[in-house]
Design a protein around this motif. Structure first.
Motif, PDB file in Angstrom:
ATOM      1  N   ARG A 285      44.080  43.174  48.901  1.00  0.00           N
ATOM      2  CA  ARG A 285      44.689  44.151  49.800  1.00  0.00           C
ATOM      3  C   ARG A 285      43.787  45.368  49.993  1.00  0.00           C
ATOM      4  O   ARG A 285      43.981  46.159  50.917  1.00  0.00           O
ATOM      5  CB  ARG A 285      46.053  44.580  49.251  1.00  0.00           C
ATOM      6  N   GLU A 286      42.836  45.526  49.099  1.00  0.00           N
ATOM      7  CA  GLU A 286      41.793  46.554  49.204  1.00  0.00           C
ATOM      8  C   GLU A 286      40.612  46.071  48.370  1.00  0.00           C
ATOM      9  O   GLU A 286      40.716  45.053  47.686  1.00  0.00           O
ATOM     10  CB  GLU A 286      42.301  47.906  48.702  1.00  0.00           C
ATOM     11  N   ASP A 287      39.493  46.749  48.459  1.00  0.00           N
ATOM     12  CA  ASP A 287      38.342  46.343  47.667  1.00  0.00           C
ATOM     13  C   ASP A 287      38.690  46.400  46.176  1.00  0.00           C
ATOM     14  O   ASP A 287      39.293  47.379  45.700  1.00  0.00           O
ATOM     15  CB  ASP A 287      37.151  47.257  47.933  1.00  0.00           C
ATOM     16  N   VAL A 288      38.327  45.338  45.453  1.00  0.00           N
ATOM     17  CA  VAL A 288      38.606  45.257  44.018  1.00  0.00           C
ATOM     18  C   VAL A 288      37.307  44.900  43.294  1.00  0.00           C
ATOM     19  O   VAL A 288      36.644  43.927  43.645  1.00  0.00           O
ATOM     20  CB  VAL A 288      39.675  44.176  43.716  1.00  0.00           C
ATOM     21  N   GLU A 289      36.953  45.684  42.295  1.00  0.00           N
ATOM     22  CA  GLU A 289      35.758  45.415  41.499  1.00  0.00           C
ATOM     23  C   GLU A 289      36.143  44.588  40.271  1.00  0.00           C
ATOM     24  O   GLU A 289      37.059  44.942  39.529  1.00  0.00           O
ATOM     25  CB  GLU A 289      35.113  46.724  41.035  1.00  0.00           C
ATOM     26  N   VAL A 290      35.426  43.489  40.064  1.00  0.00           N
ATOM     27  CA  VAL A 290      35.663  42.670  38.878  1.00  0.00           C
ATOM     28  C   VAL A 290      34.358  42.023  38.460  1.00  0.00           C
ATOM     29  O   VAL A 290      33.662  41.433  39.281  1.00  0.00           O
ATOM     30  CB  VAL A 290      36.764  41.604  39.128  1.00  0.00           C
ATOM     31  N   ALA A 291      34.001  42.184  37.198  1.00  0.00           N
ATOM     32  CA  ALA A 291      32.789  41.593  36.634  1.00  0.00           C
ATOM     33  C   ALA A 291      31.555  41.913  37.473  1.00  0.00           C
ATOM     34  O   ALA A 291      30.689  41.064  37.679  1.00  0.00           O
ATOM     35  CB  ALA A 291      32.955  40.084  36.485  1.00  0.00           C
ATOM     36  N   GLY A 292      31.480  43.137  37.982  1.00  0.00           N
ATOM     37  CA  GLY A 292      30.330  43.556  38.755  1.00  0.00           C
ATOM     38  C   GLY A 292      30.305  43.051  40.184  1.00  0.00           C
ATOM     39  O   GLY A 292      29.316  43.243  40.902  1.00  0.00           O
ATOM     40  N   VAL A 293      31.385  42.428  40.640  1.00  0.00           N
ATOM     41  CA  VAL A 293      31.472  41.869  41.985  1.00  0.00           C
ATOM     42  C   VAL A 293      32.573  42.601  42.754  1.00  0.00           C
ATOM     43  O   VAL A 293      33.622  42.939  42.196  1.00  0.00           O
ATOM     44  CB  VAL A 293      31.789  40.351  41.938  1.00  0.00           C
ATOM     45  N   THR A 294      32.342  42.862  44.030  1.00  0.00           N
ATOM     46  CA  THR A 294      33.363  43.475  44.869  1.00  0.00           C
ATOM     47  C   THR A 294      34.083  42.413  45.673  1.00  0.00           C
ATOM     48  O   THR A 294      33.479  41.715  46.498  1.00  0.00           O
ATOM     49  CB  THR A 294      32.740  44.500  45.836  1.00  0.00           C
ATOM     50  N   LEU A 295      35.375  42.274  45.424  1.00  0.00           N
ATOM     51  CA  LEU A 295      36.220  41.396  46.222  1.00  0.00           C
ATOM     52  C   LEU A 295      36.697  42.230  47.399  1.00  0.00           C
ATOM     53  O   LEU A 295      37.494  43.153  47.246  1.00  0.00           O
ATOM     54  CB  LEU A 295      37.410  40.899  45.400  1.00  0.00           C
ATOM     55  N   GLY A 296      36.196  41.930  48.602  1.00  0.00           N
ATOM     56  CA  GLY A 296      36.458  42.772  49.761  1.00  0.00           C
ATOM     57  C   GLY A 296      37.865  42.636  50.303  1.00  0.00           C
ATOM     58  O   GLY A 296      38.504  41.585  50.200  1.00  0.00           O
ATOM     59  N   ARG A 297      38.362  43.721  50.888  1.00  0.00           N
ATOM     60  CA  ARG A 297      39.700  43.727  51.473  1.00  0.00           C
ATOM     61  C   ARG A 297      39.848  42.569  52.452  1.00  0.00           C
ATOM     62  O   ARG A 297      39.004  42.353  53.315  1.00  0.00           O
ATOM     63  CB  ARG A 297      39.964  45.052  52.193  1.00  0.00           C
ATOM     64  N   GLY A 298      40.936  41.816  52.311  1.00  0.00           N
ATOM     65  CA  GLY A 298      41.228  40.698  53.189  1.00  0.00           C
ATOM     66  C   GLY A 298      40.590  39.384  52.771  1.00  0.00           C
ATOM     67  O   GLY A 298      40.903  38.333  53.341  1.00  0.00           O
ATOM     68  N   GLU A 299      39.713  39.410  51.767  1.00  0.00           N
ATOM     69  CA  GLU A 299      39.038  38.185  51.361  1.00  0.00           C
ATOM     70  C   GLU A 299      39.943  37.312  50.493  1.00  0.00           C
ATOM     71  O   GLU A 299      40.818  37.808  49.773  1.00  0.00           O
ATOM     72  CB  GLU A 299      37.749  38.506  50.600  1.00  0.00           C
ATOM     73  N   LEU A 300      39.701  36.016  50.579  1.00  0.00           N
ATOM     74  CA  LEU A 300      40.427  35.037  49.774  1.00  0.00           C
ATOM     75  C   LEU A 300      39.865  35.024  48.364  1.00  0.00           C
ATOM     76  O   LEU A 300      38.653  34.911  48.161  1.00  0.00           O
ATOM     77  CB  LEU A 300      40.298  33.653  50.407  1.00  0.00           C
ATOM     78  N   VAL A 301      40.773  35.134  47.393  1.00  0.00           N
ATOM     79  CA  VAL A 301      40.390  35.102  45.976  1.00  0.00           C
ATOM     80  C   VAL A 301      41.154  33.964  45.313  1.00  0.00           C
ATOM     81  O   VAL A 301      42.392  33.918  45.374  1.00  0.00           O
ATOM     82  CB  VAL A 301      40.728  36.442  45.278  1.00  0.00           C
ATOM     83  N   MET A 302      40.437  33.045  44.697  1.00  0.00           N
ATOM     84  CA  MET A 302      41.053  31.881  44.062  1.00  0.00           C
ATOM     85  C   MET A 302      40.923  32.025  42.549  1.00  0.00           C
ATOM     86  O   MET A 302      39.818  32.091  42.014  1.00  0.00           O
ATOM     87  CB  MET A 302      40.387  30.598  44.562  1.00  0.00           C
ATOM     88  N   LEU A 303      42.070  32.099  41.880  1.00  0.00           N
ATOM     89  CA  LEU A 303      42.111  32.267  40.425  1.00  0.00           C
ATOM     90  C   LEU A 303      42.295  30.897  39.792  1.00  0.00           C
ATOM     91  O   LEU A 303      43.357  30.283  39.908  1.00  0.00           O
ATOM     92  CB  LEU A 303      43.268  33.195  40.038  1.00  0.00           C
ATOM     93  N   ASP A 304      41.247  30.399  39.137  1.00  0.00           N
ATOM     94  CA  ASP A 304      41.291  29.037  38.595  1.00  0.00           C
ATOM     95  C   ASP A 304      41.928  29.056  37.204  1.00  0.00           C
ATOM     96  O   ASP A 304      41.262  29.310  36.196  1.00  0.00           O
ATOM     97  CB  ASP A 304      39.890  28.438  38.534  1.00  0.00           C
ATOM     98  N   ILE A 305      43.226  28.791  37.171  1.00  0.00           N
ATOM     99  CA  ILE A 305      43.970  28.820  35.913  1.00  0.00           C
ATOM    100  C   ILE A 305      43.468  27.737  34.949  1.00  0.00           C
ATOM    101  O   ILE A 305      43.458  27.941  33.734  1.00  0.00           O
ATOM    102  CB  ILE A 305      45.485  28.647  36.172  1.00  0.00           C
ATOM    103  N   TYR A 306      43.030  26.605  35.503  1.00  0.00           N
ATOM    104  CA  TYR A 306      42.455  25.569  34.639  1.00  0.00           C
ATOM    105  C   TYR A 306      41.268  26.137  33.876  1.00  0.00           C
ATOM    106  O   TYR A 306      41.155  25.952  32.654  1.00  0.00           O
ATOM    107  CB  TYR A 306      42.012  24.359  35.455  1.00  0.00           C
ATOM    108  N   ALA A 307      40.370  26.821  34.576  1.00  0.00           N
ATOM    109  CA  ALA A 307      39.199  27.393  33.916  1.00  0.00           C
ATOM    110  C   ALA A 307      39.614  28.403  32.852  1.00  0.00           C
ATOM    111  O   ALA A 307      39.072  28.419  31.739  1.00  0.00           O
ATOM    112  CB  ALA A 307      38.279  28.046  34.949  1.00  0.00           C
TER     113      ALA A 307
END
Length: 391
Positions: A285-307
């Motif tokens: 919903r807005e830019d999110v910083e995680v592990a040195g990476v910026t997840l940009g607003r509106g981008e698809l983020v896939m959380l791999d629960i198996y991993a």
């Protein structure tokens, strides 16, 4: 930056770990990928990163421009944006407030006799039919269907249609079939709401109807959400748990000697069942910083629960099935804001099923190794097509 990694990495299988995903996980916790639909996305594979993002309100299921949002596949419900962008958080709060009373500790405890009776009836029918049998069709699939059907007040003769529609909805390879299934499911939900308003019973839909603040469409949406969430994931855990127990005679005999260990078996089955499930879909919903990476607003983020559930930094022997694993902080039920309300009921179903199964059929065995099982294709949950057993 162009995506270099094409999903899916490994075909899901009940008995085989995803080696390509493990190799990717060791490289970094966040990766730029191309989805099965050909769209760019971020794939998150680290346990700690996924745990944080599951609870982060800056990620959601809705999108400000849903028609042009990236998708992970063709399921109308699971692979793209859902809900209203402006009111998503308000709707989540409403949903949890309205549904939580039906899944409280006291309510779930009161459901135990009913779950035990349903399980006993399914095992009775399997015993009467005699060996061989398909444990998936005889127990793993019908148990959650019947429990959720009872909970929602769905007439027994109509539950087969619900299974047909939920299977269609989760089709990740056929958008037309998935959309048609979603329309049928919602139309049925509205019809059921109309019936419950006219003749209420002691079920979730009747209770929601009596709330007084929810429109018919909202009640139907909540009810069908409970149906979908409570069916395939529980069926996946029961399928893979029974298959892997039967594939390892020592663990089967250990549970047979101590059916009271069924809560540990249930928890490990839920953890390992994540190998049958697709990554969780979210949009920033807005830019999110995680592990040195910026997840940009509106981008698809896939959380791999198996991993996450097979992260070597969290779980010892993560690829193994350890039916007495004591330290098991898996993320199958989510974390934080969207933690699964129905988790206590799913745990109850699994515990009852495992404890009754080993008592009733102590000498049961699979007639094919777990490695020989096949998985249902193009679905949210790659359930085994069958689990052939005899006794």
């Amino acid at each position: 930056m162009a995506a270099q990694i094409q999903l899916p990495l490994d075909p899901p299988h009940p008995a085989r770990p995803q080696s390509n995903l493990r190799a990717l996980q060791k490289r970094a916790p966040v990766h730029r990928v191309s989805t099965g639909a050909g769209d760019p996305a971020w794939l998150v594979t680290g346990y700690q990163e996924i745990k944080v993002l599951l609870a982060d309100p800056r990620l959601g299921r809705s999108h400000p421009d849903p028609a042009n949002a990236a998708r992970s596949g063709d399921s109308a419900l699971l692979d793209g944006p859902r809900g209203d962008y402006a009111t998503e958080h308000q709707w989540i709060a409403t949903m949890r407030t309205r549904l939580q009373p039906f899944f409280s500790a006291g309510q779930v405890k009161a459901m135990r006799p009913g779950v035990e009776a349903v399980t006993r009836g399914l095992l009775d029918r399997m015993a009467e039919a005699g060996p061989p049998a398909d444990l998936a069709g005889a127990l793993a699939l019908p148990l959650p269907r019947e429990v959720i059907g009872d909970l929602l007040g769905v007439p027994a003769e109509e539950r087969g249609l619900l299974e047909e529609w939920t299977t269609a909805v989760s089709d990740t390879g056929d958008r037309q079939r998935s959309t048609a299934g979603l329309v049928d499911l919602h139309r049925y939900g509205l019809d059921l709401v109309t019936r419950k308003r006219a003749r209420p019973g002691r079920d979730v839909i009747s209770g929601l109807c009596q709330d007084g603040t929810l429109a018919d469409d909202e009640v139907a949406q909540l009810a069908m959400g409970v149906l979908f969430a409570g069916y395939e994931t529980t069926a996946a855990a029961l399928s893979i748990g029974t298959a892997l127990l039967l594939d390892d005679r020592d663990q089967w005999e250990a549970l047979r000697a101590d059916p009271g260990a069924s809560p540990l078996v249930a928890e490990e089955s839920v953890r390992v069942a994540s190998r049958l499930l697709r990554p969780v879909v979210r949009y920033a919903r807005e830019d999110v910083e995680v592990a040195g990476v910026t997840l940009g607003r509106g981008e698809l983020v896939m959380l791999d629960i198996y991993a996450a559930n097979h992260d070597e930094s969290i779980f010892s022997d993560p690829d193994g099935f350890d039916s007495v694993r004591a330290d098991n902080p898996h993320l199958c039920f989510g974390f934080g804001l969207r933690y699964c309300i129905g988790a206590p009921l799913a745990r109850l179903e699994l515990q009852v099923a495992f404890s009754q199964l080993v008592r009733r059929f102590p000498h049961m065995r699979m007639t094919t190794p777990a490695g020989g099982l096949t998985a249902r294709p193009a679905s949210f949950a790659a359930l085994p097509t069958s689990i052939p057993v005899t006794w």
